[in-house]
Design a protein around this motif. Sequence first.
Motif, PDB file in Angstrom:
ATOM      1  N   PRO A  49       9.160 -19.605 -28.171  1.00  5.85           N
ATOM      2  CA  PRO A  49      10.422 -19.785 -27.443  1.00  5.85           C
ATOM      3  C   PRO A  49      10.418 -18.963 -26.159  1.00  5.85           C
ATOM      4  O   PRO A  49       9.985 -17.809 -26.161  1.00  5.85           O
ATOM      5  N   VAL A  50      10.918 -19.545 -25.080  1.00  4.88           N
ATOM      6  CA  VAL A  50      10.963 -18.797 -23.829  1.00  4.88           C
ATOM      7  C   VAL A  50      11.972 -17.663 -23.904  1.00  4.88           C
ATOM      8  O   VAL A  50      11.826 -16.647 -23.221  1.00  4.88           O
ATOM      9  N   CYS A  51      12.971 -17.806 -24.777  1.00  2.27           N
ATOM     10  CA  CYS A  51      14.025 -16.795 -24.921  1.00  2.27           C
ATOM     11  C   CYS A  51      14.291 -16.548 -26.395  1.00  2.27           C
ATOM     12  O   CYS A  51      14.529 -17.491 -27.147  1.00  2.27           O
ATOM     13  N   THR A  52      14.242 -15.287 -26.808  1.00  3.19           N
ATOM     14  CA  THR A  52      14.478 -14.946 -28.216  1.00  3.19           C
ATOM     15  C   THR A  52      15.609 -13.941 -28.395  1.00  3.19           C
ATOM     16  O   THR A  52      15.803 -13.429 -29.485  1.00  3.19           O
ATOM     17  N   ALA A 102       4.912 -24.743 -15.461  1.00  5.19           N
ATOM     18  CA  ALA A 102       5.005 -26.165 -15.761  1.00  5.19           C
ATOM     19  C   ALA A 102       6.422 -26.684 -15.628  1.00  5.19           C
ATOM     20  O   ALA A 102       6.655 -27.890 -15.670  1.00  5.19           O
ATOM     21  N   ALA A 103       7.385 -25.781 -15.492  1.00  2.00           N
ATOM     22  CA  ALA A 103       8.794 -26.140 -15.280  1.00  2.00           C
ATOM     23  C   ALA A 103       9.559 -24.869 -14.943  1.00  2.00           C
ATOM     24  O   ALA A 103       9.110 -23.755 -15.246  1.00  2.00           O
ATOM     25  N   GLY A 115      20.601 -35.025 -21.146  1.00  2.00           N
ATOM     26  CA  GLY A 115      20.784 -35.069 -22.592  1.00  2.00           C
ATOM     27  C   GLY A 115      19.551 -34.764 -23.392  1.00  2.00           C
ATOM     28  O   GLY A 115      19.524 -34.952 -24.615  1.00  2.00           O
ATOM     29  N   VAL A 116      18.496 -34.288 -22.719  1.00  2.00           N
ATOM     30  CA  VAL A 116      17.264 -33.904 -23.425  1.00  2.00           C
ATOM     31  C   VAL A 116      17.572 -32.768 -24.397  1.00  2.00           C
ATOM     32  O   VAL A 116      18.342 -31.855 -24.083  1.00  2.00           O
ATOM     33  N   ALA A 117      16.957 -32.829 -25.582  1.00  2.16           N
ATOM     34  CA  ALA A 117      17.263 -31.846 -26.629  1.00  2.16           C
ATOM     35  C   ALA A 117      16.419 -30.585 -26.524  1.00  2.16           C
ATOM     36  O   ALA A 117      16.799 -29.538 -27.062  1.00  2.16           O
ATOM     37  N   GLY A 118      15.271 -30.657 -25.843  1.00  2.45           N
ATOM     38  CA  GLY A 118      14.411 -29.482 -25.740  1.00  2.45           C
ATOM     39  C   GLY A 118      13.194 -29.778 -24.894  1.00  2.45           C
ATOM     40  O   GLY A 118      12.895 -30.938 -24.568  1.00  2.45           O
ATOM     41  N   PHE A 119      12.486 -28.719 -24.538  1.00  2.73           N
ATOM     42  CA  PHE A 119      11.290 -28.824 -23.696  1.00  2.73           C
ATOM     43  C   PHE A 119      10.185 -27.997 -24.321  1.00  2.73           C
ATOM     44  O   PHE A 119      10.403 -26.851 -24.728  1.00  2.73           O
ATOM     45  N   VAL A 120       8.985 -28.588 -24.391  1.00  2.00           N
ATOM     46  CA  VAL A 120       7.821 -27.914 -24.955  1.00  2.00           C
ATOM     47  C   VAL A 120       6.652 -28.101 -24.001  1.00  2.00           C
ATOM     48  O   VAL A 120       6.397 -29.222 -23.531  1.00  2.00           O
ATOM     49  N   CYS A 140       7.122 -22.363 -24.553  1.00  4.29           N
ATOM     50  CA  CYS A 140       6.054 -22.377 -23.565  1.00  4.29           C
ATOM     51  C   CYS A 140       5.036 -21.295 -23.889  1.00  4.29           C
ATOM     52  O   CYS A 140       5.180 -20.562 -24.867  1.00  4.29           O
ATOM     53  N   ALA A 141       4.012 -21.171 -23.030  1.00  2.84           N
ATOM     54  CA  ALA A 141       2.941 -20.200 -23.244  1.00  2.84           C
ATOM     55  C   ALA A 141       3.098 -18.969 -22.375  1.00  2.84           C
ATOM     56  O   ALA A 141       2.113 -18.288 -22.085  1.00  2.84           O
ATOM     57  N   GLY A 142       4.321 -18.669 -21.954  1.00  6.27           N
ATOM     58  CA  GLY A 142       4.564 -17.473 -21.165  1.00  6.27           C
ATOM     59  C   GLY A 142       5.272 -17.792 -19.865  1.00  6.27           C
ATOM     60  O   GLY A 142       5.764 -18.900 -19.657  1.00  6.27           O
TER      61      GLY A 142
END
Length: 232
Positions: A49-52, A102-103, A115-120, A140-142
């Motif tokens: 997760p990008v934010c925890t 990447a974003a 309305g996207v539920a998530g990004f990976v 993401c990877a960092g």
Amino acid sequence: MIEEPATLQIRAKIKRPTQAQIDAFKNIPTGFLCDAMEGQGALCTSIQPVCTDGGLPLHAHGPALVADNGPAEILATMGALHIAQEGDIVVAAAHGHTDCAAAGDRFCGMMKNKGVAGFVTDGQMRDYSGIVAAGLPAWCAGLSPNSPYSNGPGKVGFGAVVGGRHIETGDIVVADRDGVVVVPFAMIDAVIAQLAAIQELEDTLDAKVQDGFCEMTKVQAMLKDGTAKLVS
């Protein structure tokens, strides 16, 4: 010499799970899904997760919409945003490239608006504060402030290897604090059929542990039948 591919290819017809199938994965822990698939299904542990710290939700589920970008590219993700439907999980393949984002926050904001539920992604992200403000759960990877390009080529709606696993558009993606798990389209119903039993087993063991249970019954049985022994 090979023929140059189109700069951006977008699949016209995309298979999607039913809404009932999608809803069956709401709030399901990723560990349950791995248990239902012989202990497998998770992406590489570098994808987190990008934010925890509570700034973003730590659970997302939905059908994968795969954006197959090349390294340092985002054109396919732009195409995915164009065709995304409410509830999709946009999966951006960066082919393990981790030297640029990447974003960022604007992408996340636009995906949230769609309305996207998530990004990976197996790449990195940037604009952390803006990502949190956008409110879109992301894995993401960092982090990296370096900028990507949008020159292509890229493909949307097909499949790609992300985090060591091949993901096809239409597969179910479930992500939480532990990581990201992919349920192949062909296995969706079989996995759903196991979830109730897995939940019951987990609840039963949780209750036993809370009551003080601390024995490894498998080890006890192995000692009894001779497949394990005590040695001095």
